[in-house]
Design a protein around this motif. Structure first.
Motif, PDB file in Angstrom:
ATOM      1  N   ALA A   1       0.791  -1.324  -0.072  1.00  0.00           N
ATOM      2  CA  ALA A   1      -0.034  -0.032   0.032  1.00  0.00           C
ATOM      3  C   ALA A   1       0.891   1.314  -0.148  1.00  0.00           C
ATOM      4  N   LYS A   2       1.803   1.148   0.705  1.00  0.00           N
ATOM      5  CA  LYS A   2       2.958   2.312   0.880  1.00  0.00           C
ATOM      6  C   LYS A   2       3.632   2.552  -0.758  1.00  0.00           C
ATOM      7  N   TYR A   3       3.794   1.537  -1.346  1.00  0.00           N
ATOM      8  CA  TYR A   3       4.295   1.773  -2.777  1.00  0.00           C
ATOM      9  C   TYR A   3       3.244   2.224  -3.484  1.00  0.00           C
ATOM     10  N   ALA A   4       1.995   1.674  -3.279  1.00  0.00           N
ATOM     11  CA  ALA A   4       0.822   2.266  -4.138  1.00  0.00           C
ATOM     12  C   ALA A   4       0.681   3.820  -4.256  1.00  0.00           C
ATOM     13  N   LYS A   5       0.789   4.121  -2.724  1.00  0.00           N
ATOM     14  CA  LYS A   5       0.677   5.529  -2.611  1.00  0.00           C
ATOM     15  C   LYS A   5       1.906   6.267  -3.075  1.00  0.00           C
ATOM     16  N   SER A   6       3.125   5.749  -3.186  1.00  0.00           N
ATOM     17  CA  SER A   6       4.033   6.712  -3.910  1.00  0.00           C
ATOM     18  C   SER A   6       3.958   6.679  -5.273  1.00  0.00           C
ATOM     19  N   LYS A   7       2.835   5.675  -5.922  1.00  0.00           N
ATOM     20  CA  LYS A   7       2.813   5.844  -7.302  1.00  0.00           C
ATOM     21  C   LYS A   7       1.432   6.743  -7.676  1.00  0.00           C
ATOM     22  N   GLY A   8       0.953   7.336  -6.752  1.00  0.00           N
ATOM     23  CA  GLY A   8      -0.122   8.186  -6.754  1.00  0.00           C
ATOM     24  C   GLY A   8      -1.567   7.581  -6.756  1.00  0.00           C
ATOM     25  N   ALA A   9      -1.632   6.315  -6.764  1.00  0.00           N
ATOM     26  CA  ALA A   9      -2.796   5.548  -6.679  1.00  0.00           C
ATOM     27  C   ALA A   9      -3.884   5.984  -5.503  1.00  0.00           C
ATOM     28  N   TYR A  10      -4.996   5.822  -5.660  1.00  0.00           N
ATOM     29  CA  TYR A  10      -6.301   6.204  -4.878  1.00  0.00           C
ATOM     30  C   TYR A  10      -6.172   4.987  -4.065  1.00  0.00           C
ATOM     31  N   ILE A  11      -6.017   5.041  -2.442  1.00  0.00           N
ATOM     32  CA  ILE A  11      -6.221   3.798  -1.933  1.00  0.00           C
ATOM     33  C   ILE A  11      -7.606   3.754  -1.023  1.00  0.00           C
ATOM     34  N   VAL A  12      -8.077   2.528  -1.010  1.00  0.00           N
ATOM     35  CA  VAL A  12      -9.369   2.323  -0.338  1.00  0.00           C
ATOM     36  C   VAL A  12      -9.080   1.205   0.642  1.00  0.00           C
ATOM     37  N   SER A  13      -9.093   1.328   1.788  1.00  0.00           N
ATOM     38  CA  SER A  13      -8.613   0.125   2.793  1.00  0.00           C
ATOM     39  C   SER A  13     -10.065  -0.272   3.482  1.00  0.00           C
ATOM     40  N   ILE A  14     -10.104  -1.394   3.481  1.00  0.00           N
ATOM     41  CA  ILE A  14     -11.376  -2.040   4.396  1.00  0.00           C
ATOM     42  C   ILE A  14     -10.852  -2.755   5.537  1.00  0.00           C
ATOM     43  N   THR A  15     -10.914  -2.252   6.350  1.00  0.00           N
ATOM     44  CA  THR A  15     -10.041  -2.538   7.830  1.00  0.00           C
ATOM     45  C   THR A  15     -11.053  -2.294   9.156  1.00  0.00           C
ATOM     46  N   ASP A  16     -10.538  -2.805  10.192  1.00  0.00           N
ATOM     47  CA  ASP A  16     -11.440  -2.678  11.305  1.00  0.00           C
ATOM     48  C   ASP A  16     -11.198  -1.628  12.145  1.00  0.00           C
ATOM     49  N   SER A  17     -10.089  -0.860  11.819  1.00  0.00           N
ATOM     50  CA  SER A  17      -9.529   0.262  12.774  1.00  0.00           C
ATOM     51  C   SER A  17      -8.866   1.323  12.182  1.00  0.00           C
ATOM     52  N   SER A  18      -9.212   2.595  12.586  1.00  0.00           N
ATOM     53  CA  SER A  18      -8.502   3.632  12.289  1.00  0.00           C
ATOM     54  C   SER A  18      -7.062   3.664  12.843  1.00  0.00           C
ATOM     55  N   PHE A  19      -6.786   2.855  13.509  1.00  0.00           N
ATOM     56  CA  PHE A  19      -5.093   2.714  13.975  1.00  0.00           C
ATOM     57  C   PHE A  19      -4.758   1.675  13.136  1.00  0.00           C
ATOM     58  N   ALA A  20      -5.143   0.990  12.254  1.00  0.00           N
ATOM     59  CA  ALA A  20      -4.493  -0.020  11.351  1.00  0.00           C
ATOM     60  C   ALA A  20      -3.423   0.706  10.633  1.00  0.00           C
ATOM     61  N   PRO A  21      -2.502  -0.227  10.310  1.00  0.00           N
ATOM     62  CA  PRO A  21      -1.332   0.235   9.745  1.00  0.00           C
ATOM     63  C   PRO A  21      -1.399   1.067   8.327  1.00  0.00           C
ATOM     64  N   VAL A  22      -2.502   0.354   7.596  1.00  0.00           N
ATOM     65  CA  VAL A  22      -2.690   1.080   6.308  1.00  0.00           C
ATOM     66  C   VAL A  22      -3.602   2.097   6.262  1.00  0.00           C
ATOM     67  N   ALA A  23      -4.191   2.634   7.521  1.00  0.00           N
ATOM     68  CA  ALA A  23      -5.130   3.689   7.497  1.00  0.00           C
ATOM     69  C   ALA A  23      -4.293   4.929   7.274  1.00  0.00           C
ATOM     70  N   PRO A  24      -3.425   5.452   7.731  1.00  0.00           N
ATOM     71  CA  PRO A  24      -2.824   6.747   7.458  1.00  0.00           C
ATOM     72  C   PRO A  24      -2.393   6.878   6.010  1.00  0.00           C
ATOM     73  N   LEU A  25      -2.345   5.660   5.171  1.00  0.00           N
ATOM     74  CA  LEU A  25      -2.051   5.774   3.809  1.00  0.00           C
ATOM     75  C   LEU A  25      -3.294   5.810   2.913  1.00  0.00           C
ATOM     76  N   SER A  26      -4.410   5.589   3.262  1.00  0.00           N
ATOM     77  CA  SER A  26      -5.705   5.526   2.879  1.00  0.00           C
ATOM     78  C   SER A  26      -6.290   6.931   2.602  1.00  0.00           C
ATOM     79  N   ASP A  27      -6.926   7.088   1.206  1.00  0.00           N
ATOM     80  CA  ASP A  27      -7.578   7.975   0.930  1.00  0.00           C
ATOM     81  C   ASP A  27      -9.350   7.721   1.444  1.00  0.00           C
ATOM     82  N   ASN A  28      -9.426   6.663   1.549  1.00  0.00           N
ATOM     83  CA  ASN A  28     -10.984   6.177   1.856  1.00  0.00           C
ATOM     84  C   ASN A  28     -10.780   4.935   2.920  1.00  0.00           C
ATOM     85  N   ILE A  29     -11.481   5.103   3.770  1.00  0.00           N
ATOM     86  CA  ILE A  29     -11.467   3.992   4.914  1.00  0.00           C
ATOM     87  C   ILE A  29     -12.554   3.449   5.147  1.00  0.00           C
ATOM     88  N   LEU A  30     -13.230   2.271   4.783  1.00  0.00           N
ATOM     89  CA  LEU A  30     -14.283   1.659   5.145  1.00  0.00           C
ATOM     90  C   LEU A  30     -13.910   0.774   6.410  1.00  0.00           C
TER      91      LEU A  30
END
Length: 291
Positions: free
Chosen positions: A209-238
């Motif tokens: 996800a970090k690499y995808a962010k560096s490429k400028g991709a829009y990131i949607v994370s489907i996760t259980d917590s706003s503290f999940a490691p992927v959350a800060p990288l996300s443009d949209n969190i479900l």
């Protein structure tokens, strides 16, 4: 304590208990000491079980939670779960589950009830605007990449399978197909990455996800917590509820959200789907695919 404050304080919960210790009653101090020493177990104990373990009443446990600023014991428990759910080893999960799942006759009802609660909580808390934006982004994107590691791969594969029925620009990132970075090296700002990430959070999912962010991709994370490691990288969190049952992660609610995304996209592409299935039906009939 409101939800926002609760979420912000979860990582500081042990510090909060220590700071409030001198103001607590004798019984509450016993609870505080027990939690500090056994917070990984307390996170999945009921108020009555905690009281029994410490030697105080259930009402004392509830008052202890209130003394820390929580609306009730369940809120305190959620804070503890946020602290430890990514740190528990598989062995620890099994050990804790032995208490709740020791009676074989109750396992089915307990697991089903937990899954029902997960879906109900997700239904009540999921941001509808975030969901709508995710659906629209899927349709607008040049290419749709879908990622899920370990048990989350099952849900990622399911979403990719059905989106492939609707669209022709879907790619499931597969670890068994080699280096995941090689599979997304052509990713750019017109693309979307949908990543499923649940405890114990995969380090590789975060790295991809970090690499995808560096490429400028829009990131949607489907996760259980706003503290999940992927959350800060996300443009949209479900945010999706996913309580674990022993060493097994509950993926019922994530699967339901994946279903909803599929239907949402499909309803916006109805004509194309009809043609697709019309052609498929002819192929299935020609090659006798079904009995």
């Amino acid at each position: 304590m409101d939800d926002k404050k609760s979420k912000n304080d979860n990582k500081q919960l042990i510090n909060i208990i220590q700071a409030q210790y001198s103001r607590l009653s004798k019984g509450q101090k016993l609870i505080a000491q027990y939690i500090i020493n056994n917070y990984d177990k307390v996170a999945f104990m009921t108020a009555s079980k905690l009281g029994e373990a410490v030697g105080v009443s259930e009402s004392t446990v509830v008052r202890f939670a209130n003394a820390l600023g929580y609306a009730g014991y369940p809120k305190l428990q959620e804070g503890l779960q946020e602290l430890i759910k990514n740190k528990l080893t598989t062995v620890q999960r099994v050990e804790m589950a032995n208490e709740d799942y020791s009676d074989d006759s109750t396992i089915l009802s307990k697991v089903l009830k937990s899954d029902i609660d997960n879906i109900k909580t997700t239904s009540e808390d999921l941001d509808e605007k975030a969901f709508e934006e995710a659906s629209n982004r899927i349709l607008k994107s040049r290419k749709i990449y879908i990622l899920g590691m370990r048990s989350s791969f099952t849900v990622a594969q399911y979403l990719a399978f059905y989106l492939n029925v609707i669209l022709d620009n879907v790619q499931l990132i597969r670890i068994d197909m080699g280096d995941p970075y090689q599979q997304i090296v052509r990713m750019n700002e017109d693309d979307i990455l949908i990543v499923f990430s649940f405890p114990r959070y995969s380090k590789q999912s975060h790295q991809v996800a970090k690499y995808a962010k560096s490429k400028g991709a829009y990131i949607v994370s489907i996760t259980d917590s706003s503290f999940a490691p992927v959350a800060p990288l996300s443009d949209n969190i479900l945010l999706v509820k996913s309580n674990m049952a022993s060493f097994v992660d509950s993926l019922v609610a994530p699967m339901s959200v994946a279903n909803a995304l599929i239907i949402s996209v499909a309803m916006k592409e109805t004509d194309d789907i009809k043609k697709y299935f019309h052609d498929l039906e002819q192929i299935w009939e020609q090659y006798v695919v079904y009995e």
